[in-house]
Scaffold this motif. Structure first.
Motif, PDB file in Angstrom:
ATOM      1  N   HIS A  54      72.253  42.694  57.871  1.00 47.31           N
ATOM      2  CA  HIS A  54      72.121  43.898  58.691  1.00 47.31           C
ATOM      3  C   HIS A  54      71.184  44.930  58.081  1.00 47.31           C
ATOM      4  O   HIS A  54      70.993  45.999  58.646  1.00 47.31           O
ATOM      5  CB  HIS A  54      73.496  44.544  58.899  1.00 47.31           C
ATOM      6  CG  HIS A  54      74.518  43.608  59.414  1.00 47.31           C
ATOM      7  ND1 HIS A  54      74.456  43.075  60.680  1.00 47.31           N
ATOM      8  CD2 HIS A  54      75.618  43.074  58.839  1.00 47.31           C
ATOM      9  CE1 HIS A  54      75.480  42.262  60.863  1.00 47.31           C
ATOM     10  NE2 HIS A  54      76.203  42.252  59.756  1.00 47.31           N
ATOM     11  N   SER A  55      70.622  44.639  56.923  1.00 42.50           N
ATOM     12  CA  SER A  55      69.887  45.668  56.205  1.00 42.50           C
ATOM     13  C   SER A  55      68.615  46.071  56.937  1.00 42.50           C
ATOM     14  O   SER A  55      68.001  45.253  57.582  1.00 42.50           O
ATOM     15  CB  SER A  55      69.582  45.199  54.794  1.00 42.50           C
ATOM     16  OG  SER A  55      68.704  44.110  54.815  1.00 42.50           O
ATOM     17  N   THR A  56      68.209  47.315  56.827  1.00 39.64           N
ATOM     18  CA  THR A  56      69.011  48.421  56.317  1.00 39.64           C
ATOM     19  C   THR A  56      69.381  49.370  57.440  1.00 39.64           C
ATOM     20  O   THR A  56      70.470  49.927  57.446  1.00 39.64           O
ATOM     21  CB  THR A  56      68.251  49.216  55.236  1.00 39.64           C
ATOM     22  OG1 THR A  56      67.134  49.877  55.777  1.00 39.64           O
ATOM     23  CG2 THR A  56      67.901  48.418  54.046  1.00 39.64           C
ATOM     24  N   GLY A  60      73.610  48.641  65.479  1.00 41.36           N
ATOM     25  CA  GLY A  60      74.494  47.908  66.381  1.00 41.36           C
ATOM     26  C   GLY A  60      75.910  47.821  65.858  1.00 41.36           C
ATOM     27  O   GLY A  60      76.140  47.388  64.729  1.00 41.36           O
ATOM     28  N   PHE A  61      76.866  48.221  66.699  1.00 42.01           N
ATOM     29  CA  PHE A  61      78.277  48.164  66.312  1.00 42.01           C
ATOM     30  C   PHE A  61      78.892  46.784  66.538  1.00 42.01           C
ATOM     31  O   PHE A  61      79.953  46.488  66.016  1.00 42.01           O
ATOM     32  CB  PHE A  61      79.089  49.195  67.111  1.00 42.01           C
ATOM     33  CG  PHE A  61      78.895  50.600  66.647  1.00 42.01           C
ATOM     34  CD1 PHE A  61      79.572  51.086  65.544  1.00 42.01           C
ATOM     35  CD2 PHE A  61      78.032  51.441  67.319  1.00 42.01           C
ATOM     36  CE1 PHE A  61      79.402  52.381  65.119  1.00 42.01           C
ATOM     37  CE2 PHE A  61      77.849  52.743  66.907  1.00 42.01           C
ATOM     38  CZ  PHE A  61      78.533  53.212  65.801  1.00 42.01           C
ATOM     39  N   LEU A  62      78.262  45.940  67.338  1.00 47.99           N
ATOM     40  CA  LEU A  62      78.896  44.692  67.766  1.00 47.99           C
ATOM     41  C   LEU A  62      78.456  43.451  67.008  1.00 47.99           C
ATOM     42  O   LEU A  62      78.743  42.344  67.435  1.00 47.99           O
ATOM     43  CB  LEU A  62      78.636  44.490  69.269  1.00 47.99           C
ATOM     44  CG  LEU A  62      79.127  45.613  70.172  1.00 47.99           C
ATOM     45  CD1 LEU A  62      78.753  45.323  71.620  1.00 47.99           C
ATOM     46  CD2 LEU A  62      80.630  45.797  70.033  1.00 47.99           C
ATOM     47  N   ASN A  63      77.774  43.613  65.881  1.00 48.23           N
ATOM     48  CA  ASN A  63      77.262  42.425  65.188  1.00 48.23           C
ATOM     49  C   ASN A  63      77.885  42.200  63.818  1.00 48.23           C
ATOM     50  O   ASN A  63      77.358  41.454  63.018  1.00 48.23           O
ATOM     51  CB  ASN A  63      75.737  42.496  65.078  1.00 48.23           C
ATOM     52  CG  ASN A  63      75.276  43.721  64.346  1.00 48.23           C
ATOM     53  OD1 ASN A  63      76.083  44.437  63.769  1.00 48.23           O
ATOM     54  ND2 ASN A  63      73.985  43.969  64.372  1.00 48.23           N
ATOM     55  N   GLY A  64      79.005  42.846  63.524  1.00 44.52           N
ATOM     56  CA  GLY A  64      79.716  42.574  62.286  1.00 44.52           C
ATOM     57  C   GLY A  64      79.415  43.510  61.138  1.00 44.52           C
ATOM     58  O   GLY A  64      79.940  43.324  60.044  1.00 44.52           O
ATOM     59  N   ASP A  65      78.572  44.520  61.354  1.00 40.19           N
ATOM     60  CA  ASP A  65      78.289  45.482  60.290  1.00 40.19           C
ATOM     61  C   ASP A  65      79.483  46.422  60.128  1.00 40.19           C
ATOM     62  O   ASP A  65      80.301  46.587  61.040  1.00 40.19           O
ATOM     63  CB  ASP A  65      77.034  46.280  60.642  1.00 40.19           C
ATOM     64  CG  ASP A  65      76.437  47.016  59.438  1.00 40.19           C
ATOM     65  OD1 ASP A  65      76.994  46.916  58.333  1.00 40.19           O
ATOM     66  OD2 ASP A  65      75.406  47.677  59.621  1.00 40.19           O
ATOM     67  N   ILE A  66      79.575  47.055  58.985  1.00 38.36           N
ATOM     68  CA  ILE A  66      80.625  48.034  58.728  1.00 38.36           C
ATOM     69  C   ILE A  66      80.371  49.254  59.618  1.00 38.36           C
ATOM     70  O   ILE A  66      79.283  49.846  59.562  1.00 38.36           O
ATOM     71  CB  ILE A  66      80.634  48.439  57.240  1.00 38.36           C
ATOM     72  CG1 ILE A  66      80.895  47.209  56.377  1.00 38.36           C
ATOM     73  CG2 ILE A  66      81.659  49.536  56.970  1.00 38.36           C
ATOM     74  CD1 ILE A  66      80.642  47.445  54.897  1.00 38.36           C
TER      75      ILE A  66
END
Length: 83
Positions: A54-56, A60-66
């Motif tokens: 996901h960097s940096t 997007g909230f729906l792709n597994g990032d914190i």
């Protein structure tokens, strides 16, 4: 620091917003900067806090990032653009 580059004969400007030691680059269209009621900017993948795949600057909230990282990324790009 500004960089001009061309993509398909159109002009874009890469700007850097610096807050302390944090740099958040974003793109703008110079023609839109002359319209007072339009504030705009386009994020790049640079200047965020997400890591790994996901960097940096992940927005997007729906792709597994914190989720906290995504919120911080939004705060950084919004501050950079001025919204």
């Amino acid at each position: 620091m500004l960089f001009l580059f061309s993509f398909k004969e159109r002009r874009y400007v890469l700007k850097h917003y610096h807050l302390n030691e944090i740099s958040t680059p974003y793109l703008t269209f110079p023609i839109l900067e002359n319209i007072p009621w339009i504030t705009h900017g386009f994020s790049t993948r640079l200047g965020g806090v997400s890591s790994g795949i996901h960097s940096t600057m992940n927005l997007g909230f729906l792709n597994g990032d914190i989720p906290e990282n995504v919120v911080e990324n939004y705060q950084r790009i919004c501050s950079a653009i001025g919204v």
